[in-house]
Design a protein around this motif. Structure first.
Motif, PDB file in Angstrom:
ATOM      1  N   TYR A   1      41.003  31.849  33.305  1.00  0.00           N
ATOM      2  CA  TYR A   1      42.225  31.896  34.112  1.00  0.00           C
ATOM      3  C   TYR A   1      42.486  30.535  34.758  1.00  0.00           C
ATOM      4  CZ  TYR A   1      43.132  36.914  33.886  1.00  0.00           C
ATOM      5  OH  TYR A   1      43.460  38.149  33.476  1.00  0.00           O
TER       6      TYR A   1
ATOM      7  N   GLY B   1      45.645  28.199  34.121  1.00  0.00           N
ATOM      8  CA  GLY B   1      46.434  27.799  35.285  1.00  0.00           C
ATOM      9  C   GLY B   1      46.643  26.294  35.334  1.00  0.00           C
TER      10      GLY B   1
ATOM     11  N   LEU C   1      49.012  25.174  32.460  1.00  0.00           N
ATOM     12  CA  LEU C   1      50.408  25.507  32.737  1.00  0.00           C
ATOM     13  C   LEU C   1      50.945  24.653  33.870  1.00  0.00           C
ATOM     14  CD1 LEU C   1      50.472  29.405  32.563  1.00  0.00           C
ATOM     15  CD2 LEU C   1      51.703  27.824  31.087  1.00  0.00           C
TER      16      LEU C   1
ATOM     17  N   LEU D   1      55.784  29.877  38.433  1.00  0.00           N
ATOM     18  CA  LEU D   1      54.672  30.458  37.674  1.00  0.00           C
ATOM     19  C   LEU D   1      54.011  31.630  38.394  1.00  0.00           C
ATOM     20  CD1 LEU D   1      52.973  27.259  36.210  1.00  0.00           C
ATOM     21  CD2 LEU D   1      54.445  28.885  35.039  1.00  0.00           C
TER      22      LEU D   1
ATOM     23  N   PRO E   1      54.973  34.596  39.203  1.00  0.00           N
ATOM     24  CA  PRO E   1      55.079  35.924  38.589  1.00  0.00           C
ATOM     25  C   PRO E   1      54.023  36.190  37.518  1.00  0.00           C
ATOM     26  CG  PRO E   1      57.246  34.955  38.802  1.00  0.00           C
ATOM     27  CD  PRO E   1      56.263  33.896  39.190  1.00  0.00           C
ATOM     28  N   ILE E   2      53.497  35.120  36.891  1.00  0.00           N
ATOM     29  CA  ILE E   2      52.462  35.334  35.875  1.00  0.00           C
ATOM     30  C   ILE E   2      51.243  35.993  36.498  1.00  0.00           C
ATOM     31  CG2 ILE E   2      50.901  34.172  34.271  1.00  0.00           C
ATOM     32  CD1 ILE E   2      52.991  32.008  33.986  1.00  0.00           C
ATOM     33  N   THR E   3      50.923  35.572  37.717  1.00  0.00           N
ATOM     34  CA  THR E   3      49.733  36.138  38.355  1.00  0.00           C
ATOM     35  C   THR E   3      49.980  37.566  38.830  1.00  0.00           C
ATOM     36  OG1 THR E   3      50.354  35.302  40.533  1.00  0.00           O
ATOM     37  CG2 THR E   3      49.014  33.858  39.171  1.00  0.00           C
ATOM     38  N   TYR E   4      51.226  37.998  38.891  1.00  0.00           N
ATOM     39  CA  TYR E   4      51.504  39.363  39.349  1.00  0.00           C
ATOM     40  C   TYR E   4      50.910  40.389  38.398  1.00  0.00           C
ATOM     41  CZ  TYR E   4      54.891  37.562  42.716  1.00  0.00           C
ATOM     42  OH  TYR E   4      55.501  36.911  43.749  1.00  0.00           O
ATOM     43  N   GLY E   5      50.768  39.990  37.114  1.00  0.00           N
ATOM     44  CA  GLY E   5      50.220  40.920  36.142  1.00  0.00           C
ATOM     45  C   GLY E   5      48.741  41.191  36.357  1.00  0.00           C
TER      46      GLY E   5
ATOM     47  N   ILE F   1      47.071  26.355  38.896  1.00  0.00           N
ATOM     48  CA  ILE F   1      48.487  25.973  38.803  1.00  0.00           C
ATOM     49  C   ILE F   1      48.827  24.937  39.871  1.00  0.00           C
ATOM     50  CG2 ILE F   1      50.842  26.805  39.099  1.00  0.00           C
ATOM     51  CD1 ILE F   1      49.920  29.490  37.957  1.00  0.00           C
TER      52      ILE F   1
ATOM     53  N   LYS G   1      63.485  42.428  39.646  1.00  0.00           N
ATOM     54  CA  LYS G   1      62.330  43.037  38.971  1.00  0.00           C
ATOM     55  C   LYS G   1      62.431  44.564  39.063  1.00  0.00           C
ATOM     56  CE  LYS G   1      57.346  42.514  38.499  1.00  0.00           C
ATOM     57  NZ  LYS G   1      56.929  43.909  38.720  1.00  0.00           N
TER      58      LYS G   1
END
Lengths: 558, 334
Positions: A22, A26, A29, A48, A50-54, A68, B65
């Motif tokens: 990760y 990070g 990116l 970026l 929102p990528i970590t929201y997953g 990041i 969202k």
């Protein structure tokens, strides 16, 4: 000591192969987005995030986030050094020496000292956060407007050392910068200043736009104007790695930069621009070869780059201990915390110790991965400069334009950039140094805000500017700095051996001026293919010195 | 006032100049979905008149969202046009007359910025869709302040407003600036005597309050709730109609001051929409409000629901504009 064991247990939670992956993604990116024009670290993170929201578990998310963050910061410095287009205000100062180094074929060393300096500063800074946060924050919060204004005054005094050889031109440039800094809505009264009814000017002109305009666009125009007479040379290739001398000249600035940046980051409203500038000035004063400054001195990259990273780490102090986001990046970090239902504030360390220590450990890991990834890449980045000069500058112009336009999709921003670029061109034409202008844009508005705030709080009494011990101490330092040379000249001199009158400050100024001319007219000529930047300024410039007596303005290459 | 009157000629010119960049997505490929009420809406664009990471930005991205997760819309694009307190974006929206695919995130701050920036475009020209959320403002003092109650504070304030500086995290015209000005009016202090110190963001303001640089602060409850729990600051009053969740502080009304005021955020659309187009937007946002995804998001962010759609929001927007214009007028800013 308790903090250290906690930190080690933080590493225990953070150091897993998945988390390292990760961190790696990070950093990759972050660097990739960070080098894009017009996108600073805060925006990189916002884009970026929102990528970590997953990721459900906060620890890997924070690790990726740290990657990041550092990647984005470093990306901004990369463009600063290679293309003279700073990606964010904290790396504006880096561009000054960094880009000069790049042009002398020392881009790889500049990038390396920036990366290692960032690593050193980030590591020490994070350690300081872990050990000292609660103690530091009490002091930091006590500093108010009068104290900050005193520091601004100190910075203004320090400006004189970047004015260049001609004081008049230096001050003219500074005033240009201060004037640009006035543009926008006045934050106290809400009145518009110098906006001429253009709403896009109401927020003022971003210092990054000013820096990119003056540095990159101005220079591209200057080069274009001279291209026919001055056949385009390819930027020389230097060594790919930092030599022993580079290390020797870098490590002290890294540490000093850390010492300057960290407290500024911890102070609300301290920011990163002011300490990077102070670090630059300090390195120039302390350098063994101050004459190399302005021509690619590695200390001028190492110091400010360490400073901006240390300042970023310092920003974590008020964020974690008080929930105060003091920078745009910290504000985005706050949003990331909230995503996991974490409320930074005085109770964070009590409520969520494993998260805080996990985050600090993540910052270490992100920092280390950045170094691992970017050190080998530095020589590759440096190859970018092998593009023939017309194409390179066309690319820089394109890059700068896209950056100015992309942020707001506004043609007005583009016009502003070009107007400042033309100003930069004119300044080069008439021998005005561009750095004081950029410093004016940085310092002017900040000094004004702090001074007016101090006076507002004291309800208009002038004493409000001097009513704290810290401010008084700073003013005392300023008094010493200003009065010492005078005392030296008029009082102490009598007791010394008489010196040759002509050897006052004249020759030094002449040499500096000559170097400037030599550098601008034929950058390739002054650079020997030697192993480091040690020698270039010893031979050539003194030969050039005779020329400038003819005509300062006649800069055409013979 | 004359400066803000709308000039059609100027609008047409501005549309030509500015509109080029953002027309492409809005107008293409939507024919197949028009009229079909069942499927998710596509091609919608939400403008944030502020930078990424700001409050408006977070709200817009969260709402988007939720819209997508609830399958009410697909491929909604959020983009930022920052500048001049949101009025640069507002101008863009007003120029995009009858663009049924463009929405703008906005809030109380934009209402004030229209006046302080002397913006040509006004919110009255837009099509109000809905108010989404609100946050009460807090009147807050540091630990150890001489003012233990709102009465103490107001008494000292009335005696010498200049010596009781108030800090806020907004520029003139923003929520934290309007709060002490409206409070001053309500308790009988002339707004122009208020010594308002503007800080750059909640962090700096909080440092100013904790460091006792200002006598009191006016800012969003969320900015100081954690500090209040830890006992670092004391909230003397909240400005909303009801007490704020999780904060032990009485409202202004409870303390005999006739003022109800909250910072709020909502959504407006382009001018010149047909009734059917306007209804489609209002229906969409109403469905968003009813969705589980939005309720979850509100809970996660700690936002207070303040839903008011269509004409109700339009009426509210008008009254807020008048109130803000009134107090800024007294300060010479409108």
């Amino acid at each position: 000591m308790g903090a250290l064991t906690e930190l080690i247990s933080g590493f225990a939670t953070a150091l897993t192969p998945t988390n390292l992956l990760y961190a790696f993604i990070g950093v990759l990116l972050g660097t990739a987005i960070g080098v894009l024009p017009g996108i600073g670290p805060a925006m990189t993170i916002a884009l970026l995030l929102p990528i970590t929201y997953g990721i459900d578990d906060p620890v890997p998310a924070f690790i990726m986030f740290a990657g990041i963050y550092y990647g984005g910061m470093y990306g901004g410095s990369t463009t600063s050094i290679l293309l003279n287009t700073p990606g964010e205000s904290a790396s504006v100062v880096t561009a000054i020496e960094g880009n000069k180094m790049a042009k002398r074929g020392r881009a790889a060393q500049a990038l390396a000292t920036a990366a290692i300096g960032s690593f050193v500063a980030g590591t020490i800074g994070t350690l300081l956060v872990a050990l000292l946060a609660p103690a530091v924050v009490r002091l930091a919060v006590q500093l108010g407007a009068p104290d900050l204004f005193a520091i601004m005054v100190l910075a203004f005094v320090a400006v004189t050392s970047v004015l260049g050889s001609s004081r008049v031109r230096g001050f003219a440039s500074l005033l240009l910068g201060l004037t640009i800094g006035l543009i926008g809505i006045d934050g106290v009264t809400g009145q518009q200043r110098l906006t001429y009814g253009i709403p896009q000017l109401a927020d003022g002109i971003d210092v990054v736009v000013v820096a990119v305009g003056l540095f990159a666009v101005g220079e591209a125009l200057w080069v274009a104007a001279h291209l026919r007479r001055n056949a385009a040379g390819v930027i020389p290739t230097g060594r790919a790695r930092m030599g022993r001398e580079d290390w020797g000249r870098s490590w002290k600035p890294w540490l000093r930069g850390t010492a300057v940046g960290f407290p500024f980051g911890a102070v609300p409203a301290g920011g990163a621009e002011l300490p990077t500038f102070l670090s630059y000035v300090m390195e120039k004063r302390l350098a063994k070869r101050p004459e190399e400054f302005g021509h690619g001195a590695i200390e001028g990259v190492a110091g400010p780059e360490a400073t901006n990273n240390a300042s970023a780490a310092g920003g974590l102090v008020p964020l974690l201990t008080l929930g105060l986001p003091t920078t745009a990046t910290a504000a985005v970090l706050l949003a990331a915390f909230e995503q996991y239902g974490i409320q930074p504030g005085p109770l964070l360390l009590e409520n969520e110790p494993e998260l805080v220590w996990g985050l600090l450990a993540s910052l270490f890991i992100g920092n280390a991965i950045l170094l691992v990834l970017n050190l080998p890449l530095a020589p590759m980045w440096a190859k970018l400069l092998h593009i023939p000069r017309p194409y390179l500058y066309a690319g820089i112009l394109f890059f700068a334009s896209v950056g100015a336009y992309a942020v707001n999709a506004s043609t007005v921003d583009l016009m502003v950039l070009y107007a400042i670029g033309l100003l930069g061109f004119a300044m080069r034409r008439f021998g005005l140094p561009v750095m004081p202008a950029v410093i004016g844009v940085i310092l002017g508005p900040r000094a004004e805000v702090q001074m007016r705030r101090a006076l507002q709080i004291s309800d208009g009494e002038i004493g409000g500017l001097f009513n704290t011990p810290f401010a008084l101490t700073v003013y005392a330092i300023i008094a010493i700095l200003v009065l010492w040379p005078l005392a030296d000249r008029f009082v102490l001199r009598r007791f010394r051996r008489p010196r040759h009158e002509l050897h006052g400050s004249g020759p030094h100024a002449l040499v500096e001026l000559a170097e400037e001319i030599a550098e601008e007219d034929r950058p390739k000529a002054t650079v020997p293919g030697g192993r480091s930047g040690a020698g270039p300024d010893t031979g050539g410039p003194s030969g050039e010195a005779s020329k400038l007596s003819d005509d300062r303005h006649q800069r055409e290459t013979p | 006032m004359g400066m803000r009157t709308w000039s059609r000629a100027a609008a047409a010119a501005a549309v030509l100049a500015l509109g080029l960049a953002i027309t492409a997505c809005g107008t293409s490929a939507d024919d197949k979905t028009s009229g079909a009420d069942a499927g998710p809406i596509t091609g919608l664009r939400v403008m944030v008149p502020n930078s990424p990471g700001s409050g408006y930005d977070t709200t817009a991205r969260t709402a988007t969202k939720a819209l997508e997760d609830a399958k009410l819309a697909r491929n909604v694009e959020v983009f930022n046009i920052a500048g001049a307190g949101g009025t640069v974006g507002l101008q863009r929206l007003v120029n995009e007359k009858s663009n049924e695919k463009l929405l703008m995130q906005m809030g109380l701050g934009v209402v004030g910025a229209v006046y302080t920036n002397k913006s040509q475009a006004t919110l009255q020209e837009t099509t109000p869709i809905a108010r989404l959320i609100e946050e009460s403002e807090a009147i807050v003092v540091p630990k150890g302040s001489p003012y233990n109650t709102l009465q103490d504070l107001v008494a000292a304030w009335k005696a010498d407003p200049g010596k009781v500086p108030v800090g806020g995290a907004s520029a003139p015209g923003g929520p934290d600036h309007l709060t002490p000005m409206l409070l001053a009016k309500a308790v009988g202090v002339a707004p122009k005597d208020v010594n308002y110190v503007s800080y750059d963001g909640g962090g700096e303001l909080l440092a100013g309050i904790l460091g006792k640089k200002v006598a009191f602060g006016a800012t969003g409850v969320g900015e100081v709730a954690e500090q209040a729990k830890a006992g670092e600051v004391k909230i003397l009053a909240v400005t909303s109609a009801n007490r704020a969740a999780g904060v032990e502080a009485p409202t202004l009304k409870e303390q005999g001051i006739d003022l109800v005021f909250s910072n709020w955020r909502g959504i407006v659309a382009s001018p010149g929409l047909s009734d059917a187009q306007k209804k489609a937007h209002v229906d969409l946002i109403t469905k968003l409000h009813d969705s589980k995804e939005w309720k979850d998001a509100l809970a996660a962010k700690g936002w207070t629901d303040a839903f008011a759609a269509g004409d109700e929001f339009a009426t509210f927007l008008k009254s807020e504009s008048d109130r803000v214009a009134g107090v800024l007028g007294e300060l010479g800013l409108a």
